[in-house]
Enzyme design. Structure first.
Site, short mmCIF file in Angstrom:
data_model
loop_
_atom_site.label_atom_id
_atom_site.label_comp_id
_atom_site.label_asym_id
_atom_site.label_seq_id
_atom_site.Cartn_x
_atom_site.Cartn_y
_atom_site.Cartn_z
N GLU A 1 0.87 -1.18 0.00
CA GLU A 1 0.00 0.00 0.00
C GLU A 1 0.91 1.23 0.00
O GLU A 1 1.75 1.38 0.89
CB GLU A 1 -0.88 -0.03 1.25
CG GLU A 1 -2.02 0.95 1.22
CD GLU A 1 -2.91 0.81 2.45
OE1 GLU A 1 -3.79 1.67 2.62
OE2 GLU A 1 -2.70 -0.13 3.24
N ARG B 1 4.72 -13.30 9.85
CA ARG B 1 5.17 -11.91 9.78
C ARG B 1 6.49 -11.75 10.53
O ARG B 1 6.76 -12.45 11.51
CB ARG B 1 4.10 -11.02 10.43
CG ARG B 1 4.31 -9.52 10.27
CD ARG B 1 3.24 -8.78 11.06
NE ARG B 1 3.39 -7.34 10.94
CZ ARG B 1 2.65 -6.58 10.15
NH1 ARG B 1 1.70 -7.13 9.43
NH2 ARG B 1 2.84 -5.28 10.09
N LYS C 1 3.39 2.82 10.32
CA LYS C 1 3.58 4.07 9.58
C LYS C 1 3.08 5.26 10.39
O LYS C 1 3.69 6.33 10.39
CB LYS C 1 2.84 3.99 8.24
CG LYS C 1 3.41 2.93 7.31
CD LYS C 1 2.47 2.59 6.16
CE LYS C 1 2.96 1.42 5.35
NZ LYS C 1 2.00 0.94 4.37
#
Length: 786
Positions: free
Chosen positions: A279, A494, A504
């Site tokens: 993204e 992960r 972020k």
């Protein structure tokens, strides 16, 4: 649903039956199998109970409808062993789309093949004569598994227990009874393994509540990995073959699957096609390095291709600089996308598919607020059953801006594994898109877009992190609802790192509060920050490969990455000398030594085959580290320069002895006057130190952990929030470090080992008048302290 009595009828023990009843799904499957067996006419399950139970545990959802076929063969005696049972299930999985051919099925699982005792004896005789000498030499220490493996290969449908008994009997005949020496426990010989420098530095078990905490990293995380991504993915990535999607766990087939897969295989030419779908609302971090390596690496290892696809469906947070930075980092890690695509490329197709879902009664326009849809025990939408025609009109109204943001959404009629009901497919956002401008005011969600774009791009393997497992059902549901090609979703664990944050939003908070300079501040674990710190992309890739292809989430100590980086730089970063905090030395007898004005020094002194060298200046005035001199001799462990203890200079074979100290007005030592002699074999100093002559000034930035706590996001450990956990010593800037002239013209990202100090990289803030260096990693503990 099977009852306890049913399970006991199969021959299970009371304890095993009680344990099985706890698994509702397994109990339901067993119940159906028992019912089917009884309908066929099975009265007594003594001979077949174990196989019927194994069938229930091994059966895959894709072939559950064929369970009665296998049950029939088990009851009739056509399938008598677990080997035959496994072969039967494997055949059905391989022919989900094609369908079952009875003759092929029976051949595949050995129906009708009778293996006699004579057959087993003959096969055992052959294998024993092959290994007789080795068996006699090793006696009962010989690996019997090797014999049994070969026998299974030659007689796949033989009774395993009978074969094992025959092997044991032959061993007894050949070797006789076990002796006391045979029965004595064998001492395990320690095999000398080639241990990499990182592992030799301090391998130890991971911290547990029973173990003492240490500052050393655990290297257990590297035990299941490989040296390269290619090696790892070839040996550990057991994914389906191209076109064999139906063999994957949980894959859903329809009447159109066979034709769609045929078209898919033709479209990709039988080759693997993957994608990396970030993204573009921030920069990539160390966790994304794992995703990049797995997606691009698997395609590369299999001779396929990988696309870089930007998931640009949320224009509120997307910026052009993030698109550029993401593509830059993919290339930095050594990968070249076959195509660069965008989800927005497919906005028109996604919109038309949404209309199709509404027409099929599988989607509807809803007016619930976000807070009403959140949670796992939410009420079904009161608009869920509104007429199709009405939803079509309202969706058209959404597209033409007749609702405010949040007033309407398009939702899908399904429930995810995690219990989430009717995920949103489209929402309203009055924000211009960087690629489509003001064309759209409705934007598709990730849940809706991701699988459909995978289908459009003919992705063979949709590789994603474990948290997307809960969306797998919607992935398959959407593709099948629209009668389009359905890829297979595979999940992997992960990667997270301790002592940092990768969110972020939180990194942006660090930037806005001026805690860090920007997204590439070397204290962060974004990929741009790692590059700026001087960490080579090759070391990042190797680090990811060494971690393995685990399916569980990993939280890694940053020392593990440092160890891998150090190993790489040790053989790739040339050595040079630099003094971070200098102390001036004047060699009083310099002219008498008749030394040349320059010396050639090897770039890689530990590699005798590497002939690369650089030139260092020699002068009467040199500089050493302040910490390499002590004005008193009381510390007997200190091996460097003191008033009574000489020290050697690296590379030029001089031994220095103190003549006098020069002090300033407040008593600080500002200079040392020394006497130098050439080193001889009879007189060697206890230690050698680095130095510089005629140096160039440079700025050096020493980076450490940004946070004090292992998990700065843990509310219990850091109740004040992650911003209160900042390490005040995470950056120490030395504005007047002294470096050797040989590196004065270095370029940005050039890397060096400053002898006895650590590995450093030229920062982008450097200019023609002054270099700036970032410390990449320190040398190993203990290095350079003598």
């Amino acid at each position: 649903m099977a009852s306890k009595e049913d399970l006991l009828w199969l021959g299970l023990s009371e304890a095993k039956a009680a344990e099985t009843l706890k698994n509702a799904k397994l109990t339901e499957t067993i119940g159906a199998i028992i019912k089917n067996a009884k309908e066929i006419g099975l009265k007594d399950a003594k001979q077949t109970g174990t196989l019927l139970y194994q069938l229930a545990t091994k059966l895959k959802p894709q072939v559950s409808s064929s369970a009665p076929l296998i049950v029939g063969y088990v009851v009739s005696g056509g399938i008598k062993s677990e080997t035959q049972l496994s072969a039967a299930i494997e055949y059905l999985l391989a022919n989900v789309v094609k369908g079952v051919e009875v003759a092929d099925f029976e051949k595949a699982c050995g129906v009708g093949i009778v293996v006699t005792i004579d057959d087993i004896e003959d096969a055992v005789t052959k294998v024993f004569s092959k290994y007789k000498d080795q068996i006699v030499a090793e006696r009962y220490a010989f690996n019997v598994g090797k014999l049994l493996g070969e026998l299974r290969g030659s007689l796949p449908w033989a009774d395993g227990a009978v074969t094992k008994r025959e092997v044991d009997l032959r061993l007894l005949e050949l070797l006789g009874p076990k002796t006391a020496e045979d029965l004595a426990p064998k001492k395990k010989e320690k095999k000398e393994k080639k241990v990499e420098p990182a592992k030799a530095a301090g391998k130890q078990k991971q911290e547990t509540t029973q173990q003492k905490k240490t500052d050393e990293p655990s290297l257990d995380a590297f035990e299941d990995g490989a040296e390269t991504m290619d090696e790892l993915l070839r040996s550990r990535a057991h994914f389906h073959k191209v076109g064999e999607n139906f063999k994957a766990e949980g894959y859903v087939t329809t009447e159109k699957t066979a034709e769609l897969l045929k078209q898919h295989v033709a479209a990709v030419g039988g080759k693997v096609v993957t994608r990396f779908p970030p993204e573009p609302n921030g920069v990539l971090h160390i966790g994304h390095a794992k995703a990049i390596n797995i997606n691009f690496g698997y395609a590369q290892a299999m001779g396929g291709v990988c696309n870089l696809r930007f998931d640009d469906t949320n224009p509120e947070k997307e910026e052009e600089k993030f698109f550029t930075a993401i593509e830059d980092m993919v290339h930095w890690l050594g990968y070249a996308p076959a195509k660069v695509t965008h989800s927005s490329d497919n906005f028109h197709q996604l919109y038309h598919w949404a209309i199709k879902l509404i027409e099929k009664g599988l989607a509807y326009v809803c007016h619930q607020k976000v807070e009403e849809m959140r949670g796992f025990e939410v009420q079904l939408s009161p608009w869920r059953e509104r007429p199709v025609k009405e939803s079509l009109q309202l969706f058209e109204d959404m597209k033409h801006g007749k609702f405010d943001e949040g007033e309407a959404t398009l939702r899908l009629k399904l429930t995810l594994e995690e219990g989430k009901v009717d995920p949103v497919a489209y929402r309203i956002k009055y924000v211009p898109h960087h690629r489509t401008g003001d064309e759209w005011c409705i934007y598709p969600t990730y849940d809706y877009t991701h699988c459909l774009c995978d289908s459009i791009e003919n992705i063979t393997h949709s590789l994603c992190t474990k948290e997307f497992q809960s969306r797998r059902s919607s992935y398959y549901w959407l593709c099948n609802a629209l009668d389009i090609y359905c890829p297979v979703q595979w999940e992997y664990g992960r990667l997270n790192v301790s002592y940092t944050v990768v969110s972020k939003r939180k990194i942006l908070k660090l930037i806005t509060t001026k805690t860090v300079a920007d997204w590439d501040d070397p204290r962060l674990f974004t990929l741009t920050a790692l590059r700026r710190r001087g960490i080579p992309s090759e070391a990042v890739n190797r680090f990811i490969a060494k971690l393995g292809l685990t399916m569980s989430q990993m939280v890694i100590d940053p020392h593990l990455l440092d160890a891998t980086v150090r190993d790489y730089l040790n053989v790739h970063a040339p050595r040079t000398m630099a003094v971070l905090e200098g102390l001036k030395l004047t060699i009083e007898n310099f002219d008498e030594l008749n030394l040349p004005s320059t010396f050639e020094v090897p770039d890689f002194p530990s590699d005798v085959n590497d002939t690369r060298k650089h030139t260092v200046s020699v002068d009467k005035e040199i500089f050493i580290e302040k910490t390499d001199y002590k004005s008193d001799d009381s510390d007997k462990s200190f091996r460097r320069l003191t008033p009574k203890q000489p020290v050697g200079l690296k590379h030029i074979g001089l031994v220095l002895r103190l003549v006098k100290e020069v002090k300033d007005s407040v008593g600080n030592v500002t200079e040392l006057v020394v006497h130098a002699t050439k080193m001889t074999s009879e007189e060697k100093p206890k230690a050698f130190i680095h130095w510089v002559a005629k140096p160039v000034s440079a700025e050096v930035r020493l980076y450490d952990r940004l946070f004090k706590s292992k998990n700065p996001e843990d509310a219990q450990a850091v109740p004040g929030g992650f911003l209160t956990d900042i390490n005040p010593d995470s950056l120490n800037v030395l504005y007047n470090a002294l470096i050797d002239q040989s590196v004065a013209k270095s370029k940005v990202y050039d890397r060096f080992q400053f002898e006895r100090i650590g590995f450093f990289c030229v920062d982008r803030d450097s200019n023609s008048s002054k270099l700036v260096f970032n410390r990449t990693v320190m040398l190993k503990d203990g290095a350079g302290k003598n």
